[in-house]
Design a protein around this motif. Structure first.
Motif, PDB file in Angstrom:
ATOM      1  N   THR A  92       0.825  -1.216   0.000  1.00 51.05           N
ATOM      2  CA  THR A  92       0.000   0.000   0.000  1.00 51.05           C
ATOM      3  C   THR A  92       0.856   1.261   0.000  1.00 51.05           C
ATOM      4  OG1 THR A  92      -0.077   0.008   2.416  1.00 51.05           O
ATOM      5  CG2 THR A  92      -1.881  -1.117   1.278  1.00 51.05           C
ATOM      6  N   VAL A  93       2.166   1.124   0.235  1.00 50.05           N
ATOM      7  CA  VAL A  93       3.052   2.278   0.405  1.00 50.05           C
ATOM      8  C   VAL A  93       4.043   2.373  -0.759  1.00 50.05           C
ATOM      9  CG1 VAL A  93       4.829   3.281   1.902  1.00 50.05           C
ATOM     10  CG2 VAL A  93       2.825   2.165   2.915  1.00 50.05           C
ATOM     11  N   ASN A  94       4.276   3.608  -1.251  1.00 49.64           N
ATOM     12  CA  ASN A  94       5.278   3.862  -2.304  1.00 49.64           C
ATOM     13  C   ASN A  94       5.042   3.045  -3.567  1.00 49.64           C
ATOM     14  OD1 ASN A  94       6.482   5.471  -0.398  1.00 49.64           O
ATOM     15  ND2 ASN A  94       8.355   4.272  -0.177  1.00 49.64           N
ATOM     16  N   VAL A  95       3.799   2.756  -3.877  1.00 49.24           N
ATOM     17  CA  VAL A  95       3.509   2.004  -5.096  1.00 49.24           C
ATOM     18  C   VAL A  95       3.565   2.945  -6.299  1.00 49.24           C
ATOM     19  CG1 VAL A  95       1.815   0.557  -6.284  1.00 49.24           C
ATOM     20  CG2 VAL A  95       2.033   0.434  -3.787  1.00 49.24           C
ATOM     21  N   THR A  96       4.311   2.563  -7.331  1.00 47.36           N
ATOM     22  CA  THR A  96       4.404   3.397  -8.527  1.00 47.36           C
ATOM     23  C   THR A  96       4.013   2.593  -9.763  1.00 47.36           C
ATOM     24  OG1 THR A  96       6.738   2.837  -8.775  1.00 47.36           O
ATOM     25  CG2 THR A  96       6.237   4.874  -7.610  1.00 47.36           C
ATOM     26  N   ASP A  97       3.572   3.307 -10.780  1.00 40.41           N
ATOM     27  CA  ASP A  97       3.191   2.657 -12.046  1.00 40.41           C
ATOM     28  C   ASP A  97       4.382   1.952 -12.675  1.00 40.41           C
ATOM     29  OD1 ASP A  97       0.610   3.354 -12.018  1.00 40.41           O
ATOM     30  OD2 ASP A  97       0.726   4.944 -13.533  1.00 40.41           O
TER      31      ASP A  97
ATOM     32  N   CYS C 126      21.514  15.618   0.915  1.00 37.43           N
ATOM     33  CA  CYS C 126      21.468  14.938  -0.385  1.00 37.43           C
ATOM     34  C   CYS C 126      20.903  13.537  -0.198  1.00 37.43           C
ATOM     35  CB  CYS C 126      22.865  14.853  -0.986  1.00 37.43           C
ATOM     36  SG  CYS C 126      23.536  16.454  -1.415  1.00 37.43           S
ATOM     37  N   LEU C 127      19.636  13.381  -0.518  1.00 38.59           N
ATOM     38  CA  LEU C 127      18.983  12.077  -0.451  1.00 38.59           C
ATOM     39  C   LEU C 127      18.146  11.921  -1.716  1.00 38.59           C
ATOM     40  CD1 LEU C 127      17.750  11.869   3.272  1.00 38.59           C
ATOM     41  CD2 LEU C 127      19.576  10.534   2.220  1.00 38.59           C
ATOM     42  N   GLY C 128      18.204  10.748  -2.309  1.00 36.41           N
ATOM     43  CA  GLY C 128      17.393  10.484  -3.487  1.00 36.41           C
ATOM     44  C   GLY C 128      15.926  10.308  -3.112  1.00 36.41           C
ATOM     45  N   ARG C 129      15.090  10.205  -4.139  1.00 35.40           N
ATOM     46  CA  ARG C 129      13.632  10.155  -3.956  1.00 35.40           C
ATOM     47  C   ARG C 129      13.179   9.158  -2.904  1.00 35.40           C
ATOM     48  NH1 ARG C 129       9.235   8.293  -8.600  1.00 35.40           N
ATOM     49  NH2 ARG C 129       7.375   8.645  -7.315  1.00 35.40           N
ATOM     50  N   TRP C 130      13.786   7.955  -2.889  1.00 32.15           N
ATOM     51  CA  TRP C 130      13.322   6.888  -2.002  1.00 32.15           C
ATOM     52  C   TRP C 130      14.195   6.715  -0.766  1.00 32.15           C
ATOM     53  CZ3 TRP C 130       8.643   5.968  -3.427  1.00 32.15           C
ATOM     54  CH2 TRP C 130       8.283   5.938  -4.788  1.00 32.15           C
ATOM     55  N   GLN C 131      15.242   7.513  -0.658  1.00 30.66           N
ATOM     56  CA  GLN C 131      16.189   7.278   0.445  1.00 30.66           C
ATOM     57  C   GLN C 131      15.721   7.873   1.767  1.00 30.66           C
ATOM     58  OE1 GLN C 131      19.919   8.791  -1.407  1.00 30.66           O
ATOM     59  NE2 GLN C 131      20.709   6.738  -1.067  1.00 30.66           N
ATOM     60  N   ARG C 132      15.735   7.042   2.784  1.00 29.63           N
ATOM     61  CA  ARG C 132      15.471   7.471   4.157  1.00 29.63           C
ATOM     62  C   ARG C 132      16.593   6.889   5.039  1.00 29.63           C
ATOM     63  NH1 ARG C 132      11.671  11.378   4.488  1.00 29.63           N
ATOM     64  NH2 ARG C 132      11.120  10.711   6.582  1.00 29.63           N
ATOM     65  N   VAL C 133      16.880   7.566   6.139  1.00 26.67           N
ATOM     66  CA  VAL C 133      17.955   7.136   7.035  1.00 26.67           C
ATOM     67  C   VAL C 133      17.339   6.486   8.268  1.00 26.67           C
ATOM     68  CG1 VAL C 133      20.005   7.873   8.301  1.00 26.67           C
ATOM     69  CG2 VAL C 133      19.302   9.117   6.236  1.00 26.67           C
ATOM     70  N   PHE C 134      17.754   5.259   8.554  1.00 26.80           N
ATOM     71  CA  PHE C 134      17.181   4.501   9.663  1.00 26.80           C
ATOM     72  C   PHE C 134      18.225   4.141  10.721  1.00 26.80           C
ATOM     73  CE2 PHE C 134      14.638   3.334   5.957  1.00 26.80           C
ATOM     74  CZ  PHE C 134      13.338   3.373   6.429  1.00 26.80           C
ATOM     75  N   LEU C 135      17.836   4.265  11.981  1.00 26.06           N
ATOM     76  CA  LEU C 135      18.511   3.508  13.034  1.00 26.06           C
ATOM     77  C   LEU C 135      17.876   2.123  13.020  1.00 26.06           C
ATOM     78  CD1 LEU C 135      20.313   3.250  15.610  1.00 26.06           C
ATOM     79  CD2 LEU C 135      18.264   3.889  16.920  1.00 26.06           C
TER      80      LEU C 135
END
Lengths: 156, 156, 156
Positions: A92-97, C126-135
């Protein structure tokens, strides 16, 4: 490659068009050129991918070894899954065509670094005899961007 | 250890002679000394190996845990191969006299970081209670070099 | 979050209380806020865990993918061991009261980065569209601390 210099910092984005599902693109010469352009003599070069299905690694540029690496990654996270990320009925999350199944590529990326932070000493990139810096494509072919920051003291 | 200080940067090469095929060499005390020498109060310490069959990791210094790590690396990339990098009949690139089979060591290095970037706050290396910084030998015994850059604001 | 700004450096410790044995805590918004506070326009943000059974990774924030990652880590270093680090009869080093078996968590941490070094360009992380930083919590629930240094040129 777009390059911007400001004070003690030089920032660039390297554009790479990959051709294969898994591919090791040697960035070392481009990084050396960027460092020379920057005028930085002592400091750091931080090489960071902007994607979540790629990696940045430092290792030897020997074609059969790169084939070994590909085998290692295939064993660690097989390309034929299954991955919950590829379950389009459940997602349900970050779904793209037109999204292609790439759970294996994300898993391989998790096991590899997303950046390499390299020292600069006396104007030279600190790399050992066999060390080369690679962008690793794990879900190609695609258009990729690598962010590079050169930071330090200019000098004579 | 050769050390060079210039402005806000302190650069050093740490020399290590390893004794075993797989070995964890604790560099933490040497890094603390280097930081004290540098006079840097706020900044970064970047610890980078100059080899492709070693790694730099941060973890706990407990001998039985280090044995667990060795078992994990053996499972991920077995020492008895096979690796195409070790096929001297097929190799044409980077072939050197007396090269020993070390495809497993390169593969293990791929799965581990080649550097550690550590924060410096108020003159102290930011490390948690159990954190120690190791050079990991994966193809010893050998002579090894670790590049260290301390970069930041000196201060009071 | 405690924050301290001095010259070109901004230092903070992020406190996180984890709730699960394995958990991915998205730090990206907190890092963006910290960068804005710092006033740094060009430079680096180094995000470093202070623990040996956690990691810092950059990947996509998609819940099913995070479940895939958990499965990958379980396959690489199973939670039901055995690990010599958990053999309290044999251990003599770093033994603490009430220590819970966590050899698997150390092994998983070994395979993941303990820090992420991110570029800052024109005041933006500087992070791309899908990049997230996680612990990444690997031995929760626990109280955790993440050290963050923002370093660079302030600017206009």
């Amino acid at each position: 490659m777009e390059t911007l210099i400001t004070g003690s910092t030089c920032y660039a984005t390297i554009h790479v068009r990959t051709r294969l599902p898994t591919e090791f693109i040697d960035l070392t010469d481009r990084l050396q050129t960027l460092l020379a352009t920057s005028g930085v003599r002592w400091g750091l070069v931080n090489v960071q991918t902007l994607h979540t299905t790629t990696a940045v690694v430092v290792n030897e540029h020997e074609p059969l070894l790169l084939a070994d690496f590909q085998g290692l990654l295939e064993a660690a996270a097989p390309g034929n899954g299954p991955y919950r990320h590829d379950d389009t009925a459940a997602r349900t999350v970050n779904v793209t065509d037109g999204e292609r199944p790439n759970g294996h590529a994300h898993c391989r990326a998790l096991l590899l670094p997303s950046s390499a932070c390299l020292n600069v000493a006396d104007g030279r990139l600190c790399l050992g005899r066999w060390q080369r810096v690679f962008l690793v494509e794990l879900d190609g072919p695609r258009e990729r961007q690598v962010s590079v920051l050169v930071f330090g003291e200019a000098g004579r």
